[in-house]
Each structure stands twice: as C-alpha cells, then as structure tokens.
Design a protein around this motif. Structure first.
Motif, PDB file in Angstrom:
ATOM      1  N   LEU A  56      27.519   9.826 -14.485  1.00 53.13           N
ATOM      2  CA  LEU A  56      27.159   8.432 -14.727  1.00 53.13           C
ATOM      3  C   LEU A  56      27.916   8.038 -15.976  1.00 53.13           C
ATOM      4  O   LEU A  56      27.998   8.838 -16.927  1.00 53.13           O
ATOM      5  N   TRP A  87      27.978  11.137 -18.684  1.00 52.20           N
ATOM      6  CA  TRP A  87      26.959  12.179 -18.687  1.00 52.20           C
ATOM      7  C   TRP A  87      26.847  12.728 -17.270  1.00 52.20           C
ATOM      8  O   TRP A  87      27.114  12.026 -16.293  1.00 52.20           O
ATOM      9  N   ALA A 107      21.037  10.115 -16.684  1.00 56.20           N
ATOM     10  CA  ALA A 107      22.080  10.753 -17.482  1.00 56.20           C
ATOM     11  C   ALA A 107      21.617  12.118 -17.975  1.00 56.20           C
ATOM     12  O   ALA A 107      20.590  12.237 -18.632  1.00 56.20           O
ATOM     13  N   PRO A 110      26.046  15.064 -22.004  1.00 56.34           N
ATOM     14  CA  PRO A 110      27.328  14.353 -22.105  1.00 56.34           C
ATOM     15  C   PRO A 110      28.468  15.242 -21.607  1.00 56.34           C
ATOM     16  O   PRO A 110      28.444  16.459 -21.817  1.00 56.34           O
TER      17      PRO A 110
END
Lengths: 167, 167
Positions: A56, A87, A107, A110
C-alpha cells in the motif's frame, strides 16, 4: 588547511545541507538525500500494488508540489519534491471481524521510500527529475536508480509523474 | 432583537464557527461540521477495503492527533480529529503497461469523508467521540450515524480508533 581546499569543503557541505540532512548518505547518480520532514508533507494520493511489490502506498508532496498539483500546472516547478512511501499489504483480522467479511487490508511494515526531485538544469538528462530510493535510511544502488527514468518516460505528457492528485 | 435573543444567536454562531465553516450543514446527533483545512492534515495511514466499499482510503490527522499517535499516547486528547478520506478503487492501465503486469490500483472518484472528533464531555455517551460522514459536503443521516460507535466499540483498548500509525 589550504584556502582552496577549505573553500571546496565548504561548497560541498553547503550543497549537501541544501539537499537534506548533512550526515546522511546521498543517493548515487542524482546525489539526493532524504529531505527533512518529508513524513509531514501533504497527501497527493494513495495506491495499491499487487504482485512482487505487494504494498500500500502514499504519495506526499512538499508545498511546491501540492501547489502545482492543485493549480493543475505542468511542468512541475524546480524545487518540487514528491515522496512515495510504501508499506507491506497486510490483512486486518481485527477489522474483518467488525465488517463481518474478509475485506480489510492495512499498512504493515514500511518497505522503502522513493523521491523525485525537480531541478531542470541539474537533471536535464532525465527530464528535469532526480530519483532516489531509501530503505532504513540507506540509498539504493546505482543499478536500481538507472531504471527509474526509463520507466517514467512513457508519462512525459504529465511531466514524467504517474500519480494524479486525489481530491 | 431583544438582548437575550441576540446573545443566544451569538453563542450559537460562535459554537458553529468553532466546529467548522459557519454556513455548512452540521451532522445529525453529534453536530459536527467539516473541519476547515482537513485535506492539508498529515498522514496517519492508508488502507484498502474490498467488498461493498471497494475503496482506497487515507487517514489524516490534525496536529493533536498526529502528536498523540507519535507519542503512542492513549486516550487521544480532547481536540483530536481524525479524517478518513476514500476514493473508488480503480485499476490503472497506464501503470500496468509500465510494470508489465496487471497489478496497479489507484484512487478514482472520492466516495465520502468521515471524521472522528474527541470531546470527552460532549460525547461521553459514545466513548468521548463524535462521528460524522459527508458526501459532496452533505452530512449522512441519523440512521447511519447511529451505527458508527457500535462498530468502534470492539477497539475500546485503543480508544475506539482502529487505525495504527504508519511510520
């Protein structure tokens, strides 16, 4: 230190500071450092990539970028910086329980952050844009960064930027 | 106009201004108006909902919200406002060509925007939160807004807020 060497050091240091945080590593080829405060920039849009990326993503822009987007003005002015945060794409069991269906994806960790920096003179060879990618603060290597502009070339009509502004 | 009536009008007008734009319609039950400048707020996170919603969404927060998220501090302080923006989930043929696979989904037309507003006294009956939804500037009806808090109740341990901060 001889005067010439001191001057050279000063110039290099000030160029580095202008681009980002002085003690961070600059990206190969384009010499971009992580812009200070990018996580606080305004939202341009969001997206989802399936396949190998499986993420995302959110596009954020500095004030020059946001102003240009909202004015519908191309090309983007020098000083525009666009950040692409991403992420991993993770189902949310907690949300699904509430919705009553498996439908919610949020999410996760990262993955990496990318930047496009507009400087029509410095980056004339690549449509006026410098490209960078960082993971955990470390820049991507030269081989990867060479692939950025060729992928962006097809969208020359929108100044090489794929993402449209989400109102 | 009699003095008492004038005072009452002034109080009502200032309450309306405090909540949003004076000439906009307030949401039923909770009396929330669209907060000025919410589109410029900082990003909390992003998500994708499949099923009936079929959207891409971004959560934005005002400064009080972002500060609380980054400090990992619960409950959220009074004055916190969280905005949930959403757009229809649209495949991007243009992006897919570049990636070489059908994999890319971007934000289409906006669907609606929702807000959670923290006021632990005013909204004590609903965990300290007021809820609102707007589409094209028009507030959702009472029937819909009655469903907000019951859905959020399962996440009481995180002060009724589902979304986690995306670093």
């Amino acid at each position: 230190m001889a005067l010439a060497a001191a001057s050279a050091t000063c110039i290099i240091a000030s160029m580095a500071l202008a681009a980002g945080r002085a003690d961070d590593e600059a990206s190969p080829i384009f010499g971009i450092k992580i812009p200070a405060g990018y996580r606080d920039w305004k939202l341009i849009s969001v997206a989802h990539e399936e396949g190998n990326l499986n993420d995302l993503r959110a596009l954020l822009g500095n004030d020059i970028a946001i102003k240009a987007y909202r004015e519908g003005k191309l090309p983007f002015p020098d000083g525009t910086i666009i950040a692409r945060l991403a992420w991993s794409y993770v189902p949310s069991e907690e949300n699904d329980k509430v919705f009553g269906h498996a439908q919610s994806f949020v999410a996760g960790a990262p993955t990496n952050v990318q930047f496009m920096v507009k400087d029509s003179r410095k980056y004339a060879a690549t449509g006026g844009w410098g490209f960078a990618q960082f993971k955990d603060g470390k820049p991507a290597d030269e081989a990867l960064l060479k692939t950025c502009f060729p992928c962006h070339e097809p969208v020359k009509a929108r100044d090489f930027v794929f993402t449209r502004y989400a109102p």
